[in-house]
Motif scaffolding. Structure first.
Motif, PDB file in Angstrom:
ATOM      1  N   ILE A  16      12.659   5.605   1.759  1.00 14.20           N
ATOM      2  CA  ILE A  16      12.627   4.369   2.451  1.00 14.20           C
ATOM      3  C   ILE A  16      11.807   3.434   1.567  1.00 14.20           C
ATOM      4  O   ILE A  16      10.951   3.576   0.224  1.00 14.20           O
ATOM      5  N   GLN A  17      11.986   1.803   1.737  1.00 14.99           N
ATOM      6  CA  GLN A  17      10.523   1.058   0.244  1.00 14.99           C
ATOM      7  C   GLN A  17       9.894  -0.240   1.008  1.00 14.99           C
ATOM      8  O   GLN A  17       8.776  -0.294   0.174  1.00 14.99           O
ATOM      9  N   ALA A  18       9.867  -0.041   2.487  1.00 10.85           N
ATOM     10  CA  ALA A  18       8.737  -0.269   3.067  1.00 10.85           C
ATOM     11  C   ALA A  18       9.446  -0.302   4.965  1.00 10.85           C
ATOM     12  O   ALA A  18      10.678  -0.646   5.395  1.00 10.85           O
ATOM     13  N   VAL A  19       7.813  -0.283   5.359  1.00  9.21           N
ATOM     14  CA  VAL A  19       7.860  -0.041   6.602  1.00  9.21           C
ATOM     15  C   VAL A  19       7.599  -1.743   7.506  1.00  9.21           C
ATOM     16  O   VAL A  19       6.511  -1.701   6.888  1.00  9.21           O
ATOM     17  N   THR A  20       7.428  -2.016   8.954  1.00  8.13           N
ATOM     18  CA  THR A  20       6.930  -3.656   9.132  1.00  8.13           C
ATOM     19  C   THR A  20       7.304  -2.684  10.543  1.00  8.13           C
ATOM     20  O   THR A  20       6.886  -1.652  10.710  1.00  8.13           O
ATOM     21  N   LYS A  21       6.076  -3.798  11.429  1.00  4.18           N
ATOM     22  CA  LYS A  21       6.152  -3.182  13.228  1.00  4.18           C
ATOM     23  C   LYS A  21       7.265  -3.463  13.326  1.00  4.18           C
ATOM     24  O   LYS A  21       7.286  -2.291  14.198  1.00  4.18           O
ATOM     25  N   ASP A  22       8.149  -4.127  13.121  1.00  5.66           N
ATOM     26  CA  ASP A  22       9.743  -3.432  13.977  1.00  5.66           C
ATOM     27  C   ASP A  22      10.994  -3.258  12.947  1.00  5.66           C
ATOM     28  O   ASP A  22      12.581  -2.891  13.340  1.00  5.66           O
ATOM     29  N   SER A  23      10.851  -2.694  11.827  1.00  6.10           N
ATOM     30  CA  SER A  23      11.977  -2.373  11.358  1.00  6.10           C
ATOM     31  C   SER A  23      11.173  -1.612   9.585  1.00  6.10           C
ATOM     32  O   SER A  23      10.015  -1.316   9.306  1.00  6.10           O
ATOM     33  N   VAL A  24      12.817  -1.459   9.308  1.00  8.49           N
ATOM     34  CA  VAL A  24      12.479  -0.052   7.773  1.00  8.49           C
ATOM     35  C   VAL A  24      13.046  -1.204   6.810  1.00  8.49           C
ATOM     36  O   VAL A  24      14.284  -1.235   6.411  1.00  8.49           O
ATOM     37  N   ILE A  25      13.055  -1.632   5.799  1.00  7.36           N
ATOM     38  CA  ILE A  25      13.732  -1.586   4.662  1.00  7.36           C
ATOM     39  C   ILE A  25      14.061  -0.450   3.745  1.00  7.36           C
ATOM     40  O   ILE A  25      12.987   0.149   3.569  1.00  7.36           O
ATOM     41  N   ALA A  26      15.205  -0.234   3.527  1.00  6.94           N
ATOM     42  CA  ALA A  26      15.967   1.094   2.687  1.00  6.94           C
ATOM     43  C   ALA A  26      16.713   0.892   1.482  1.00  6.94           C
ATOM     44  O   ALA A  26      17.574  -0.243   1.541  1.00  6.94           O
ATOM     45  N   LYS A  27      16.678   0.963   0.784  1.00  9.15           N
ATOM     46  CA  LYS A  27      17.373   1.339  -0.744  1.00  9.15           C
ATOM     47  C   LYS A  27      18.118   2.427  -0.602  1.00  9.15           C
ATOM     48  O   LYS A  27      18.326   3.647  -0.284  1.00  9.15           O
ATOM     49  N   CYS A  28      20.083   2.067  -1.092  1.00 14.13           N
ATOM     50  CA  CYS A  28      20.897   3.081  -1.557  1.00 14.13           C
ATOM     51  C   CYS A  28      19.886   4.002  -2.514  1.00 14.13           C
ATOM     52  O   CYS A  28      19.786   2.986  -3.485  1.00 14.13           O
ATOM     53  N   LEU A 134       4.201  14.072   7.419  1.00 13.60           N
ATOM     54  CA  LEU A 134       3.452  13.434   6.509  1.00 13.60           C
ATOM     55  C   LEU A 134       2.994  11.761   6.809  1.00 13.60           C
ATOM     56  O   LEU A 134       2.593  11.357   7.071  1.00 13.60           O
ATOM     57  N   ALA A 135       3.436  11.628   5.479  1.00 17.56           N
ATOM     58  CA  ALA A 135       3.569  10.398   4.533  1.00 17.56           C
ATOM     59  C   ALA A 135       4.521   9.581   6.307  1.00 17.56           C
ATOM     60  O   ALA A 135       3.673   8.164   5.607  1.00 17.56           O
ATOM     61  N   LEU A 136       5.406   9.526   6.077  1.00 18.99           N
ATOM     62  CA  LEU A 136       5.991   8.460   7.317  1.00 18.99           C
ATOM     63  C   LEU A 136       5.234   8.288   8.447  1.00 18.99           C
ATOM     64  O   LEU A 136       4.936   7.000   8.892  1.00 18.99           O
ATOM     65  N   ARG A 137       4.513   9.431   9.233  1.00 18.69           N
ATOM     66  CA  ARG A 137       4.047   9.150  10.354  1.00 18.69           C
ATOM     67  C   ARG A 137       2.545   7.930   9.652  1.00 18.69           C
ATOM     68  O   ARG A 137       2.641   7.348  10.934  1.00 18.69           O
ATOM     69  N   THR A 138       1.843   8.491   8.828  1.00 17.64           N
ATOM     70  CA  THR A 138       1.112   7.586   7.983  1.00 17.64           C
ATOM     71  C   THR A 138       1.349   5.825   7.661  1.00 17.64           C
ATOM     72  O   THR A 138       0.569   6.015   8.156  1.00 17.64           O
ATOM     73  N   ILE A 139       2.028   6.290   7.100  1.00 13.51           N
ATOM     74  CA  ILE A 139       2.890   4.149   6.972  1.00 13.51           C
ATOM     75  C   ILE A 139       2.692   3.950   8.380  1.00 13.51           C
ATOM     76  O   ILE A 139       2.287   2.949   8.377  1.00 13.51           O
ATOM     77  N   VAL A 140       3.977   4.538   9.779  1.00  6.32           N
ATOM     78  CA  VAL A 140       4.108   4.395  11.209  1.00  6.32           C
ATOM     79  C   VAL A 140       2.378   3.542  11.279  1.00  6.32           C
ATOM     80  O   VAL A 140       2.287   2.549  12.213  1.00  6.32           O
ATOM     81  N   GLU A 141       1.970   4.626  11.119  1.00  6.33           N
ATOM     82  CA  GLU A 141       0.243   4.364  11.984  1.00  6.33           C
ATOM     83  C   GLU A 141      -0.450   3.509  11.593  1.00  6.33           C
ATOM     84  O   GLU A 141      -0.967   3.284  12.299  1.00  6.33           O
ATOM     85  N   THR A 142      -0.198   2.923  10.193  1.00 11.92           N
ATOM     86  CA  THR A 142      -0.577   1.772   9.770  1.00 11.92           C
ATOM     87  C   THR A 142      -0.412   0.049   9.416  1.00 11.92           C
ATOM     88  O   THR A 142      -1.408   0.084   8.483  1.00 11.92           O
ATOM     89  N   ARG A 143       0.577   0.652  10.579  1.00 12.13           N
ATOM     90  CA  ARG A 143       1.495  -0.749  10.929  1.00 12.13           C
ATOM     91  C   ARG A 143       0.406  -1.698  11.393  1.00 12.13           C
ATOM     92  O   ARG A 143       0.394  -3.703  10.540  1.00 12.13           O
ATOM     93  N   ASP A 144      -0.441  -1.433  11.936  1.00 10.90           N
ATOM     94  CA  ASP A 144      -1.215  -2.592  12.091  1.00 10.90           C
ATOM     95  C   ASP A 144      -2.504  -3.508  11.382  1.00 10.90           C
ATOM     96  O   ASP A 144      -3.458  -4.220  11.926  1.00 10.90           O
ATOM     97  N   LYS A 145      -2.585  -2.664   9.967  1.00 14.10           N
ATOM     98  CA  LYS A 145      -3.173  -2.665   9.205  1.00 14.10           C
ATOM     99  C   LYS A 145      -2.955  -3.127   8.327  1.00 14.10           C
ATOM    100  O   LYS A 145      -3.963  -3.380   6.931  1.00 14.10           O
ATOM    101  N   THR A 146      -2.093  -3.729   8.137  1.00 19.99           N
ATOM    102  CA  THR A 146      -0.769  -4.184   6.736  1.00 19.99           C
ATOM    103  C   THR A 146      -1.896  -5.607   5.705  1.00 19.99           C
ATOM    104  O   THR A 146      -1.517  -6.085   5.073  1.00 19.99           O
ATOM    105  N   ALA A 147      -1.502  -6.525   6.948  1.00 18.86           N
ATOM    106  CA  ALA A 147      -2.445  -7.786   7.066  1.00 18.86           C
ATOM    107  C   ALA A 147      -3.693  -7.843   6.272  1.00 18.86           C
ATOM    108  O   ALA A 147      -3.481  -8.115   4.643  1.00 18.86           O
ATOM    109  N   ALA A 148      -4.749  -7.319   6.342  1.00 16.73           N
ATOM    110  CA  ALA A 148      -6.005  -6.382   5.187  1.00 16.73           C
ATOM    111  C   ALA A 148      -5.709  -6.128   4.369  1.00 16.73           C
ATOM    112  O   ALA A 148      -6.032  -6.865   3.297  1.00 16.73           O
ATOM    113  N   ARG A 149      -4.757  -5.277   3.813  1.00 18.64           N
ATOM    114  CA  ARG A 149      -4.420  -4.592   3.446  1.00 18.64           C
ATOM    115  C   ARG A 149      -3.796  -5.391   2.644  1.00 18.64           C
ATOM    116  O   ARG A 149      -3.732  -5.243   0.564  1.00 18.64           O
ATOM    117  N   SER A 150      -3.086  -6.200   2.124  1.00 22.24           N
ATOM    118  CA  SER A 150      -1.823  -6.900   1.617  1.00 22.24           C
ATOM    119  C   SER A 150      -3.221  -7.509   0.467  1.00 22.24           C
ATOM    120  O   SER A 150      -2.870  -8.547  -0.060  1.00 22.24           O
TER     121      SER A 150
END
Length: 168
Positions: A16-28, A134-150
């Motif tokens: 897992i490289q990044a998670v957005t509200k509708d997709s996952v960016i993943a790397k081999c 837990l890390a995956l769940r936290t990432i998913v549950e905080t996507r609504d905060k990404t703009a402010a965090r960025s």
């Protein structure tokens, strides 16, 4: 984004490289593979690197004690004394005697560990591995905060750059 989908991506072997509200960016995760994929929730998650084969010269080191034992065995197989290795690694006298001992409570700092390993022909590598639930769940549950965090992270990076240029 559903946590189960992110877990499914990881279970298929992707890093897992990044998670957005509708997709996952993943790397081999395979060495030398530069394949990235944008995987949409509800879509097919292709398997990558079935069996998760790794180069057999890699060694997992789950604890400091494992690292300590490996480095001591390497030093002994090279027939080096602790004093000789301290000199080669540029470490303080008697430091390795303290950190290499069985049952030691003394744990070296990261730079000392890098110098110790490097002097014995090892490099320490950080490799992506599956994240905890837990890390995956936290990432998913905080996507609504990404703009402010960025925005905050951009400002922090700018400040670090300004401090670095003043110090140079």
């Amino acid at each position: 984004m559903d946590t189960k989908f992110v877990k499914d991506v990881q279970a298929a072997g992707w890093s897992i490289q990044a998670v957005t509200k509708d997709s996952v960016i993943a790397k081999c995760p395979s060495a030398g593979c530069n394949l990235y994929a944008e995987l949409k929730q509800g879509g097919v998650v292709p398997a990558v690197d079935p069996g998760a084969r790794r180069d057999p010269i890699d060694h997992q080191v789950p604890t400091y004690d494992t690292i300590r034992q490996m480095l001591r065995q390497r030093r002994e197989s090279l027939l080096l004394t602790i004093r000789e290795l301290e000199e080669v690694a540029g470490l303080e006298p008697d430091l390795l005697a303290k950190v290499e001992r069985d049952g030691t409570k003394k744990i070296p700092n990261v730079q000392t560990l890098l110098d110790w390993a490097g002097a014995l022909g090892f490099e320490l590598v950080l490799r992506p591995v599956p994240m905890t639930a837990l890390a995956l769940r936290t990432i998913v549950e905080t996507r609504d905060k990404t703009a402010a965090r960025s925005k905050r992270m951009t400002l922090e990076n700018r400040r670090r750059g300004e401090r670095a240029s003043r110090g140079a």
